[in-house]
Design an enzyme around this catalytic site. Structure first.
Site, short mmCIF file in Angstrom:
data_model
loop_
_atom_site.label_atom_id
_atom_site.label_comp_id
_atom_site.label_asym_id
_atom_site.label_seq_id
_atom_site.Cartn_x
_atom_site.Cartn_y
_atom_site.Cartn_z
N CYS A 81 0.82 -1.20 0.00
CA CYS A 81 0.00 0.00 0.00
C CYS A 81 0.86 1.25 0.00
O CYS A 81 1.85 1.33 0.73
CB CYS A 81 -0.92 0.03 1.23
SG CYS A 81 -2.19 -1.25 1.23
N CYS A 186 -3.31 -7.24 7.92
CA CYS A 186 -3.52 -6.44 6.71
C CYS A 186 -4.91 -5.80 6.73
O CYS A 186 -5.91 -6.45 7.06
CB CYS A 186 -3.36 -7.33 5.48
SG CYS A 186 -3.66 -6.50 3.92
N GLN A 349 -12.30 -9.38 -11.06
CA GLN A 349 -11.89 -8.14 -10.40
C GLN A 349 -11.68 -8.38 -8.90
O GLN A 349 -12.50 -9.03 -8.25
CB GLN A 349 -12.96 -7.07 -10.60
CG GLN A 349 -13.06 -6.55 -12.02
CD GLN A 349 -11.91 -5.61 -12.39
OE1 GLN A 349 -11.05 -5.32 -11.58
NE2 GLN A 349 -11.93 -5.12 -13.62
N GLU A 399 -10.86 -13.82 -25.45
CA GLU A 399 -9.92 -13.83 -24.32
C GLU A 399 -8.82 -14.84 -24.60
O GLU A 399 -9.08 -15.93 -25.10
CB GLU A 399 -10.67 -14.20 -23.03
CG GLU A 399 -9.81 -14.52 -21.84
CD GLU A 399 -8.89 -13.38 -21.44
OE1 GLU A 399 -7.70 -13.64 -21.16
OE2 GLU A 399 -9.36 -12.22 -21.43
N CYS A 471 -7.03 -0.45 -16.49
CA CYS A 471 -6.49 -0.54 -15.14
C CYS A 471 -5.13 0.15 -15.05
O CYS A 471 -4.50 0.14 -13.99
CB CYS A 471 -6.38 -1.99 -14.68
SG CYS A 471 -5.30 -3.01 -15.71
#
Length: 514
Positions: A81, A186, A349, A399, A471
């Site tokens: 993070c 976490c 996702q 895909e 993304c």
């Protein structure tokens, strides 16, 4: 400035994804993994072609934006993070600003407009509601419904926190390829992840099993994969190891069961794992780990425990062979009223509730689909295709990952959708073989964006609307140049924060053909 020089400076801004900008003696320097407003000490480690980068040595003074309490205990050491110490509203402002800057640079608009409940008609929008040439509407950013505990998937690594230290399990330390931080508190995962991680680490630490050392290509334990559905609460756990069972023998085991930290080590004879008995010892070891997990008090439901064998030299989670130790090798998640079957390596996702926000936005950008053929390129497990299928004539998904295509077909059948076709293959090649002609196209490519030649073929279809979900906004900005050259303009764009506390951001863009 030259390589090796140290300096102190205050961070002015952070460009996507983690590039803090400072100025020293009039020179622009990038210091990664910093926060706007921090006073930092750094050392120049790269300088070429007028670009200067420095390595962060110390945060001398925190930013006035940073929180003083309630921050994840692993923050700073764990590399997972970047924005954990910032209030969520500040995180959203930074990310929206980063994407806006990239899009402005790609589109070079005459002017842009931010929507905050209403459009300013004298700005980027004509009186009839259309966007002026050279302009686009920036709809700012939509936050994640969950800020803490939002992730539905984690890949934890085995290792040690320092050279020759005790066994660790968690995330790589910031800036390190080798050191592992045990992230058993976490903040961005559900508490069930932490309980599973701690139980697994305690069990194998007591057993004395070695982790895989990448430089030597020796060892047994590699990764722990945990996936947990937000809506159904179903949990799938996989232990990833090598097949090097010789690293389980001799000193790894006790002749009698022992207990440490409330965890019982497997009762395996001291030398019983040598030679031909090593596989039997592995079975007993894994049976003990399975039992330890099944004894946990979890909020979710543990539906599958797997053993994945991986002898790849690369530090990736992949399967040479998968063995089911308990239950099944898949779980179910729900999204916008549809049910999805997800296997260990299926793309889905990582923020289920955030995905609903993203796909609702994409569906609004797609617009009217009644009687139309929709191409969903880079379709993954077919989530977007299935959301559009009920109101489209036909949806064709392409895909490259065969497992994802199989999952998409099964999910479509499960949801009673008969007008979805999913094709396995590279978009660059498959697009030449498609018999259908699209009325509109949805693009959701991987982080690196779209291959230039594939983009040429997509543009050649000449559809009126393209919805591009990205993304990685730098890839979107690059691909926008080709799309604009091919006759498309950016009509509007909006960010969706799928990854709170981290540098990641999703962007949804609508392109209209001139």
């Amino acid at each position: 400035m030259k390589k090796g020089d140290c300096f102190e400076a205050r961070v002015e801004r952070v460009d996507f994804p983690n590039r803090g900008v400072v100025h020293v003696d009039g020179a622009r320097v990038i210091v990664k993994n910093t926060i706007p407003g921090q006073l930092v000490r750094a050392a120049v480690n790269k300088k070429r072609a007028g670009r200067c980068e420095a390595r962060l040595l110390e945060v001398i003074e925190p930013s006035a934006l940073e929180l003083t309490e309630g921050v994840c205990p692993h923050f700073g050491r764990c590399g997972g993070c970047l924005y954990q110490s910032l209030p969520y509203g500040e995180q959203l402002k930074i990310k929206a600003g980063q994407v806006r800057s990239l899009l402005d640079g790609a589109v070079k608009p005459d002017d842009t407009v931010e929507l905050d409940g209403a459009v300013e008609p004298d700005c980027a929008v004509e009186p009839n509601g259309t966007v002026k040439p050279g302009s686009y509407i920036f709809e700012e950013i939509k936050g994640s419904p969950l800020v803490d505990g939002y992730r539905n998937k984690m890949e934890f690594s085995f290792g040690d926190e320092h050279k020759d230290g005790p066994l660790a399990l968690g995330m790589h330390a910031r800036g390190s390829f080798y050191d592992i931080v045990t992230t058993d508190a976490c903040r961005i995962v559900h508490a069930d992840f932490c309980r599973i991680l701690r139980a697994t680490l305690d069990y194998f630490a007591v057993a004395g099993v070695s982790y895989y050392r990448r430089l030597r290509h020796q060892g047994y334990l590699r990764h722990l994969l945990v996936r947990r559905a937000v809506k159904t609460g179903e949990i799938l756990v996989a232990l990833v190891t090598t097949t090097q069972t010789e690293f389980l023998r001799t000193e790894c085991f006790q002749t009698e069961p022992s207990e440490e930290n409330g965890v019982t080590a497997p009762d395996v004879g001291k030398n019983s794992l040598a030679g031909k008995n090593s596989l039997a010892g592995e079975e007993q070891l894994l049976a003990g780990w399975r039992a330890a997990l099944l004894e946990l008090q979890l909020e979710g439901s543990l539906v599958g425990i797997l053993h994945i064998k991986n002898d790849s030299l690369a530090d990736v989670v992949r399967s040479d062979e998968t063995v089911i130790l308990h239950g099944r090798d898949y779980f179910y998640e729900e999204l916008l009223g549809l049910t999805f079957k997800i296997s260990p390596f299926s793309f889905f996702q990582t923020n289920s509730l955030g995905a609903e926000v993203l796909y609702e936005l994409a569906r609004s950008y797609v617009g009217e689909t009644d009687g139309k053929v929709v191409f969903d390129l880079y379709s993954g497990t077919g989530t977007i295709a299935q959301i559009l299928a009920p109101v489209a004539s036909k949806v064709v998904g392409v895909e490259i990952v065969p497992e994802a295509v199989e999952a998409a077909r099964a999910n479509a059948a499960r949801n009673g959708l008969e007008n979805c076709t999913f094709i396995a293959g590279d978009v660059l090649k498959v697009i030449d073989e498609l018999e259908d002609k699209p009325d509109l196209i949805v693009l959701d490519p991987p982080r690196d964006g779209i291959h230039p030649k594939a983009l040429e073929k997509i543009i050649a279809y000449g559809v009126e609307r393209i919805v591009y979900i990205s993304c990685k906004p730098t890839s979107l900005a690059r691909d926008l140049a080709a799309l604009q050259a091919g006759g498309y303009r950016l009509e509007k764009a909006c960010c969706v924060d799928m990854f709170p506390a981290t540098a990641g951001i999703e962007t949804c863009a609508l392109l209209i053909r001139w």
